[in-house]
Design an enzyme around this catalytic site. Structure first.
Site, PDB file in Angstrom:
ATOM      1  N   ASP A  64     -25.175  29.282 -13.736  1.00 58.89           N
ATOM      2  CA  ASP A  64     -23.948  28.616 -13.311  1.00 58.89           C
ATOM      3  C   ASP A  64     -24.161  27.109 -13.220  1.00 58.89           C
ATOM      4  O   ASP A  64     -23.337  26.318 -13.694  1.00 58.89           O
ATOM      5  CB  ASP A  64     -23.495  29.173 -11.961  1.00 58.89           C
ATOM      6  CG  ASP A  64     -22.184  28.563 -11.486  1.00 58.89           C
ATOM      7  OD1 ASP A  64     -21.188  28.638 -12.224  1.00 58.89           O
ATOM      8  OD2 ASP A  64     -22.155  28.002 -10.367  1.00 58.89           O
ATOM      9  N   LYS A  97     -22.333  23.965 -15.319  1.00 62.62           N
ATOM     10  CA  LYS A  97     -21.675  22.887 -14.590  1.00 62.62           C
ATOM     11  C   LYS A  97     -22.219  21.523 -14.994  1.00 62.62           C
ATOM     12  O   LYS A  97     -21.456  20.572 -15.187  1.00 62.62           O
ATOM     13  CB  LYS A  97     -21.827  23.102 -13.083  1.00 62.62           C
ATOM     14  CG  LYS A  97     -20.962  24.229 -12.547  1.00 62.62           C
ATOM     15  CD  LYS A  97     -21.201  24.469 -11.066  1.00 62.62           C
ATOM     16  CE  LYS A  97     -20.292  25.582 -10.538  1.00 62.62           C
ATOM     17  NZ  LYS A  97     -20.582  25.921  -9.122  1.00 62.62           N
ATOM     18  N   GLY A 134     -17.805  31.874  -1.016  1.00 59.12           N
ATOM     19  CA  GLY A 134     -17.019  32.528   0.028  1.00 59.12           C
ATOM     20  C   GLY A 134     -15.572  32.661  -0.407  1.00 59.12           C
ATOM     21  O   GLY A 134     -15.076  31.901  -1.227  1.00 59.12           O
TER      22      GLY A 134
END
Length: 207
Positions: free
Chosen positions: A5, A9, A106
């Site tokens: 990831d 990015k 989250g």
């Protein structure tokens, strides 16, 4: 855990900064699944923390990028980024140092980001937002020429380590059956060539 990831990015961010397409497959990527409690013990002994970083730096007319765990000193702004928080640390020739910090995981932070994207799309229906982004691929700098200090764990003797790496600083973390040491700054290629001559248990780069 494996840095995939973070790799994508930093590829996107480098593309936006450079104005050219950056292929994430060209960025060397290491995760943190191989980091052990022993590594953390050595890091604490050195007054540092191990963080998974995606880094991009302008080098001449291109950029140098890498994703890997690094050893950060306590005074570094990213040292205290923990739990579900993420941060982007920027150093510019005019800005100096700056950091953008916030929740990166989250259900609520994720929902907030998704809603923000949907609102932005709704506000720009039937509008074209111009981005200066060339289609041609940007050739990144040779990663083997990046320079770092390296922390290394080995079962070989201090004499052999000094014979191979010459000037090093040894780190005693009270671990039996091995030694830890920090090299002087050298290129990735020079380190790879030298480390092939010893029994390397672990390697982590310094920031």
């Amino acid at each position: 855990m494996e840095g995939y990831d973070a790799c994508r990015k930093i590829a996107i961010l480098t593309s936006l900064i450079s104005g050219s397409q950056v292929d994430y497959n060209d960025i060397p990527t290491e995760g943190i699944s191989h980091i052990t409690a022993t590594d953390i013990k050595y890091a604490k002994k050195m007054g540092r923390a191990i963080k998974l970083l995606a880094r991009s730096k302008k080098v001449g007319e291109t950029y140098s990028a890498r994703v890997a765990p690094y050893l950060l000193p306590q005074e570094h702004p990213l040292y205290s980024v923990n739990d579900v928080f993420n941060a982007i640390f920027v150093h510019g020739n005019m800005l100096g140092d700056g950091m953008f910090y916030g929740s990166g995981a989250g259900k609520l932070p994720t929902a907030s980001a998704v809603v923000g994207d949907l609102v932005a799309m709704a506000r720009h229906i039937d509008k074209n937002i111009h981005l200066t982004w060339k289609e041609e691929k940007l050739e990144l700098a040779n990663p083997s020429q990046q320079s770092f200090k390296f922390f290394v764990r080995t079962t070989d003797s201090k004499d052999k380590v000094e014979n191979v790496f010459h000037k090093v600083d040894f780190v005693d973390a009270g671990v039996d059956g091995e030694i830890g040491f920090v090299t002087c700054e050298m290129t990735q290629k020079k380190f790879d060539d030298a480390s092939a001559e010893i029994n390397t248990l672990q390697m982590i780069r310094f920031v």
